[in-house]
Design a protein around this motif. Structure first.
Motif, PDB file in Angstrom:
ATOM      1  N   ILE A   1       0.995  -1.286   0.113  1.00 55.89           N
ATOM      2  CA  ILE A   1       0.042   0.186   0.111  1.00 55.89           C
ATOM      3  C   ILE A   1       0.891   1.180   0.010  1.00 55.89           C
ATOM      4  O   ILE A   1       0.918   2.265  -0.740  1.00 55.89           O
ATOM      5  CB  ILE A   1      -0.893  -0.109   1.107  1.00 55.89           C
ATOM      6  CG1 ILE A   1      -1.697  -1.308   1.324  1.00 55.89           C
ATOM      7  CG2 ILE A   1      -1.606   1.234   1.352  1.00 55.89           C
ATOM      8  CD1 ILE A   1      -2.532  -1.301   2.699  1.00 55.89           C
ATOM      9  N   ALA A   2       2.080   1.109   0.767  1.00 56.15           N
ATOM     10  CA  ALA A   2       2.749   2.442   0.891  1.00 56.15           C
ATOM     11  C   ALA A   2       3.477   2.590  -0.549  1.00 56.15           C
ATOM     12  O   ALA A   2       3.744   3.894  -0.773  1.00 56.15           O
ATOM     13  CB  ALA A   2       3.909   1.978   1.952  1.00 56.15           C
ATOM     14  N   GLU A   3       3.732   1.620  -1.076  1.00 54.14           N
ATOM     15  CA  GLU A   3       4.381   1.557  -2.431  1.00 54.14           C
ATOM     16  C   GLU A   3       3.411   2.392  -3.353  1.00 54.14           C
ATOM     17  O   GLU A   3       3.702   3.163  -4.121  1.00 54.14           O
ATOM     18  CB  GLU A   3       5.048   0.296  -3.063  1.00 54.14           C
ATOM     19  CG  GLU A   3       5.880   0.503  -4.037  1.00 54.14           C
ATOM     20  CD  GLU A   3       6.358  -1.052  -4.149  1.00 54.14           C
ATOM     21  OE1 GLU A   3       6.939  -1.000  -5.411  1.00 54.14           O
ATOM     22  OE2 GLU A   3       6.220  -1.881  -3.668  1.00 54.14           O
ATOM     23  N   ARG A   4       2.193   1.723  -3.410  1.00 48.02           N
ATOM     24  CA  ARG A   4       1.198   2.116  -4.126  1.00 48.02           C
ATOM     25  C   ARG A   4       0.922   3.641  -4.284  1.00 48.02           C
ATOM     26  O   ARG A   4       0.487   4.196  -5.033  1.00 48.02           O
ATOM     27  CB  ARG A   4       0.003   1.508  -4.078  1.00 48.02           C
ATOM     28  CG  ARG A   4      -1.344   1.548  -4.909  1.00 48.02           C
ATOM     29  CD  ARG A   4      -2.173   0.733  -4.630  1.00 48.02           C
ATOM     30  NE  ARG A   4      -3.283   0.737  -5.801  1.00 48.02           N
ATOM     31  CZ  ARG A   4      -3.821  -0.481  -6.327  1.00 48.02           C
ATOM     32  NH1 ARG A   4      -3.595  -1.531  -5.921  1.00 48.02           N
ATOM     33  NH2 ARG A   4      -4.571  -0.140  -7.271  1.00 48.02           N
ATOM     34  N   LEU A   5       0.921   4.017  -2.804  1.00 46.65           N
ATOM     35  CA  LEU A   5       0.540   5.512  -2.790  1.00 46.65           C
ATOM     36  C   LEU A   5       1.679   6.517  -3.139  1.00 46.65           C
ATOM     37  O   LEU A   5       1.507   7.553  -3.006  1.00 46.65           O
ATOM     38  CB  LEU A   5      -0.143   5.689  -1.286  1.00 46.65           C
ATOM     39  CG  LEU A   5      -1.273   4.908  -0.893  1.00 46.65           C
ATOM     40  CD1 LEU A   5      -1.717   5.021   0.463  1.00 46.65           C
ATOM     41  CD2 LEU A   5      -2.484   5.120  -1.786  1.00 46.65           C
ATOM     42  N   SER A   6       2.914   6.038  -3.090  1.00 51.61           N
ATOM     43  CA  SER A   6       3.927   6.799  -3.243  1.00 51.61           C
ATOM     44  C   SER A   6       4.103   6.975  -4.626  1.00 51.61           C
ATOM     45  O   SER A   6       4.086   6.078  -5.776  1.00 51.61           O
ATOM     46  CB  SER A   6       5.150   6.048  -2.641  1.00 51.61           C
ATOM     47  OG  SER A   6       5.063   5.877  -1.169  1.00 51.61           O
ATOM     48  N   LYS A   7       4.329   8.101  -5.073  1.00 53.07           N
ATOM     49  CA  LYS A   7       4.654   8.621  -6.553  1.00 53.07           C
ATOM     50  C   LYS A   7       5.887   9.426  -6.276  1.00 53.07           C
ATOM     51  O   LYS A   7       6.466   9.996  -5.238  1.00 53.07           O
ATOM     52  CB  LYS A   7       3.670   9.575  -7.086  1.00 53.07           C
ATOM     53  CG  LYS A   7       2.052   8.722  -6.836  1.00 53.07           C
ATOM     54  CD  LYS A   7       1.146   9.580  -7.233  1.00 53.07           C
ATOM     55  CE  LYS A   7      -0.103   9.209  -6.812  1.00 53.07           C
ATOM     56  NZ  LYS A   7      -1.394  10.321  -6.866  1.00 53.07           N
ATOM     57  N   PRO A   8       6.574   9.487  -7.576  1.00 54.51           N
ATOM     58  CA  PRO A   8       7.898  10.661  -7.488  1.00 54.51           C
ATOM     59  C   PRO A   8       7.119  12.068  -6.884  1.00 54.51           C
ATOM     60  O   PRO A   8       6.419  12.568  -7.260  1.00 54.51           O
ATOM     61  CB  PRO A   8       7.991  10.843  -9.080  1.00 54.51           C
ATOM     62  CG  PRO A   8       7.259   9.707  -9.638  1.00 54.51           C
ATOM     63  CD  PRO A   8       6.432   9.245  -8.743  1.00 54.51           C
ATOM     64  N   GLY A   9       8.016  12.334  -5.785  1.00 53.19           N
ATOM     65  CA  GLY A   9       7.348  13.341  -5.137  1.00 53.19           C
ATOM     66  C   GLY A   9       6.785  13.511  -3.829  1.00 53.19           C
ATOM     67  O   GLY A   9       6.472  14.466  -3.323  1.00 53.19           O
ATOM     68  N   ARG A  10       6.362  12.376  -3.640  1.00 55.62           N
ATOM     69  CA  ARG A  10       5.527  12.098  -2.522  1.00 55.62           C
ATOM     70  C   ARG A  10       5.686  10.653  -2.124  1.00 55.62           C
ATOM     71  O   ARG A  10       5.184   9.668  -2.569  1.00 55.62           O
ATOM     72  CB  ARG A  10       3.997  12.269  -2.838  1.00 55.62           C
ATOM     73  CG  ARG A  10       3.216  12.061  -1.545  1.00 55.62           C
ATOM     74  CD  ARG A  10       1.767  11.642  -1.653  1.00 55.62           C
ATOM     75  NE  ARG A  10       0.801  11.740  -0.419  1.00 55.62           N
ATOM     76  CZ  ARG A  10      -0.050  10.958  -0.360  1.00 55.62           C
ATOM     77  NH1 ARG A  10      -0.648  10.276  -1.400  1.00 55.62           N
ATOM     78  NH2 ARG A  10      -0.761  10.924   0.915  1.00 55.62           N
ATOM     79  N   ARG A  11       6.380  10.606  -0.964  1.00 55.44           N
ATOM     80  CA  ARG A  11       6.497   9.121  -0.497  1.00 55.44           C
ATOM     81  C   ARG A  11       5.696   9.009   1.063  1.00 55.44           C
ATOM     82  O   ARG A  11       5.619   9.825   1.895  1.00 55.44           O
ATOM     83  CB  ARG A  11       8.144   9.168   0.009  1.00 55.44           C
ATOM     84  CG  ARG A  11       8.314   7.885   0.747  1.00 55.44           C
ATOM     85  CD  ARG A  11       9.783   7.844   1.331  1.00 55.44           C
ATOM     86  NE  ARG A  11      10.034   7.456   2.802  1.00 55.44           N
ATOM     87  CZ  ARG A  11      10.030   6.151   3.005  1.00 55.44           C
ATOM     88  NH1 ARG A  11       9.833   5.185   2.240  1.00 55.44           N
ATOM     89  NH2 ARG A  11      10.230   5.787   4.314  1.00 55.44           N
ATOM     90  N   VAL A  12       4.931   7.648   0.976  1.00 57.01           N
ATOM     91  CA  VAL A  12       4.050   7.336   1.871  1.00 57.01           C
ATOM     92  C   VAL A  12       4.823   6.413   2.572  1.00 57.01           C
ATOM     93  O   VAL A  12       4.877   5.325   1.991  1.00 57.01           O
ATOM     94  CB  VAL A  12       2.717   7.040   1.549  1.00 57.01           C
ATOM     95  CG1 VAL A  12       1.853   6.506   2.837  1.00 57.01           C
ATOM     96  CG2 VAL A  12       2.068   8.061   0.666  1.00 57.01           C
ATOM     97  N   ALA A  13       5.243   6.476   3.953  1.00 55.92           N
ATOM     98  CA  ALA A  13       5.808   5.659   4.735  1.00 55.92           C
ATOM     99  C   ALA A  13       4.984   4.506   5.159  1.00 55.92           C
ATOM    100  O   ALA A  13       3.964   4.914   5.735  1.00 55.92           O
ATOM    101  CB  ALA A  13       6.799   6.273   5.751  1.00 55.92           C
ATOM    102  N   PRO A  14       5.556   3.390   5.114  1.00 58.63           N
ATOM    103  CA  PRO A  14       4.987   2.286   5.705  1.00 58.63           C
ATOM    104  C   PRO A  14       4.051   2.526   7.154  1.00 58.63           C
ATOM    105  O   PRO A  14       3.048   2.187   7.528  1.00 58.63           O
ATOM    106  CB  PRO A  14       5.974   1.229   5.926  1.00 58.63           C
ATOM    107  CG  PRO A  14       6.910   1.357   5.050  1.00 58.63           C
ATOM    108  CD  PRO A  14       6.729   2.815   4.742  1.00 58.63           C
ATOM    109  N   VAL A  15       4.829   3.170   8.133  1.00 55.20           N
ATOM    110  CA  VAL A  15       4.191   3.493   9.335  1.00 55.20           C
ATOM    111  C   VAL A  15       3.005   4.369   9.381  1.00 55.20           C
ATOM    112  O   VAL A  15       2.032   4.456   9.986  1.00 55.20           O
ATOM    113  CB  VAL A  15       5.306   4.511  10.125  1.00 55.20           C
ATOM    114  CG1 VAL A  15       6.017   5.680   9.465  1.00 55.20           C
ATOM    115  CG2 VAL A  15       4.678   4.544  11.599  1.00 55.20           C
ATOM    116  N   SER A  16       2.891   5.383   8.280  1.00 56.77           N
ATOM    117  CA  SER A  16       1.642   6.077   8.137  1.00 56.77           C
ATOM    118  C   SER A  16       0.478   5.108   7.721  1.00 56.77           C
ATOM    119  O   SER A  16      -0.476   5.352   7.921  1.00 56.77           O
ATOM    120  CB  SER A  16       1.978   7.227   7.007  1.00 56.77           C
ATOM    121  OG  SER A  16       2.878   8.037   7.386  1.00 56.77           O
ATOM    122  N   VAL A  17       0.903   4.341   6.783  1.00 53.95           N
ATOM    123  CA  VAL A  17       0.055   3.211   6.323  1.00 53.95           C
ATOM    124  C   VAL A  17      -0.566   2.435   7.441  1.00 53.95           C
ATOM    125  O   VAL A  17      -1.707   2.110   7.711  1.00 53.95           O
ATOM    126  CB  VAL A  17       0.613   2.323   5.202  1.00 53.95           C
ATOM    127  CG1 VAL A  17      -0.521   1.178   4.953  1.00 53.95           C
ATOM    128  CG2 VAL A  17       0.912   3.151   4.159  1.00 53.95           C
TER     129      VAL A  17
END
Lengths: 150, 150
Positions: free
Chosen positions: A39-55
Motif C-alpha cells: 500500500i505504501a508503495e502504491r500510494l507513493s509517487k515521484p515527489g510524494r513518499r508515503v511511509a509504511p508507518v503512516s499506512v
DNA sequence: CCGGGAGTGATACACTGTAACAGTGCCGAC
DNA sequence: GTCGGCACTGTTACAGTGTATCACTCCCGG
C-alpha cells in the motif's frame, strides 16, 4: 466504500482524512489483499513518499471502524465486504490458487463456537477464523481445463 | 512428548534429530508460547549458537508432524496438546491476561464450519481458528481480587 | 574410495511492525 | 489576534519475523 466510511466517521466524530481514504481505496482496489508495504508503495509517487508507518496508522484506524480486516496468516489486509460493525465474527476464505480472499459470516459457526468456548470456561473478546483452500471459481477453472478459454 | 515424536518419526521413516528434540522440548517447556527467536536464544549457550533459521527448519518439521502449532496472530508456537494428526481442526484460546494458550477441538464447530464452507462453494484445505479473550483462571483471579492470596 | 542425500551452520537479506520525535494545521481559550 | 493543545502526518531508526543461499558434516549404499 468511502461513502460509508464518511458516514461512520461522522457518527463517531472522528476524521476521515485524505490519507485514510487513500489507504482504504488502495486496499479496495487491489486484486490481491495487499500488505502494508504494498500500500505504501502504491500510494507513493515521484515527489510524494508515503511511509509504511503512516499506512499502519491508517490501517489501524480503518480496522477500528471495521472497514478493513487483517488477515493474520498472510500479513495482508482486505476491505470489509459486509456492513457488520466491529466485533462481529467473520470467516475468511483464502484461495490458495488465485490468492483472493472472500469473506462470509455464519451465525451457525458463531453459536457453536460460543458454546465451545463456554464449555471451556473461556470468555472471548475477539476471534480469527481463516480458511485456506480453493474457491469455487478456481476449482471450476482447473477442472474445466484444456479448454479454459480466456 | 518426545516419545510420541519418536514413534511418529519411526512410522514415517524420518529422523528425530537432537536439534528437533531440543526445539520441541523448548516449545513444551516455555511458560508462554515462544517465538522462533526465543527458542533460538534458549537453545544457545556460550559455545553453541543455534541460529533462528535452524529453529525454523525444526519447527517446520514438527508442524508437519502435527506436534507443534503456529499461532498466526502471535507469531508464536505451541506444543500440540492433543494427539490429533495434522489436518484436524483445532481452536486456540489465547488469554490476553496471562498470555497462555490453550487448545481445544470442537466437532460442533467443525461441522458447522464445514456446512458454511460448502454453502460458499469453498473447498477447505486447512483452517486457523484463534480466539483471544480471558481464560477461566484469569477471570476468577481478577474477580476474587483484594485477597488474591499466593 | 566415491557419490549422494539429509541435516545443520553461517551469513546475508527481505519483509513486517513499532518507537520516538518533529512539523503542520485546526480549534478553542484568553 | 495569539497562545496552547490536540490530532494527524512525516521521518528516521530500529526491533522482530522469516527466507535464500551456500558450505560443511555425517551417514549410507555402491
Amino acid at each position: 466504500m468511502a461513502a460509508r466510511a464518511e458516514e461512520l466517521c461522522r457518527e463517531r466524530s472522528v476524521q476521515f482524512t485524505a490519507l485514510r481514504r487513500e489507504v482504504l481505496e488502495a486496499v479496495a482496489a487491489s486484486e490481491r489483499p495487499p500488505g502494508a508495504y504494498d500500500i505504501a508503495e502504491r500510494l507513493s509517487k515521484p515527489g510524494r513518499r508515503v511511509a509504511p508507518v503512516s499506512v499502519y496508522r491508517a490501517l489501524d484506524f480503518l480496522m477500528e471502524l471495521g472497514l478493513v480486516h487483517r488477515i493474520a496468516s498472510r500479513n495482508a489486509f482486505v476491505p470489509c465486504a459486509h456492513e457488520h460493525g466491529a466485533g462481529e465474527n467473520v470467516v475468511f476464505l483464502i484461495c490458495r490458487t488465485c490468492g483472493g480472499i472472500d469473506e462470509t459470516t455464519s451465525p451457525e459457526v458463531e453459536s457453536s463456537l460460543g458454546r465451545t468456548l463456554a464449555r471451556a470456561g473461556f470468555t472471548p473478546a475477539h476471534s480469527i477464523l481463516e480458511v485456506e483452500g480453493d474457491c469455487g471459481a478456481c476449482r471450476t477453472r482447473s477442472q474445466g481445463a484444456g479448454r479454459a478459454g480466456a
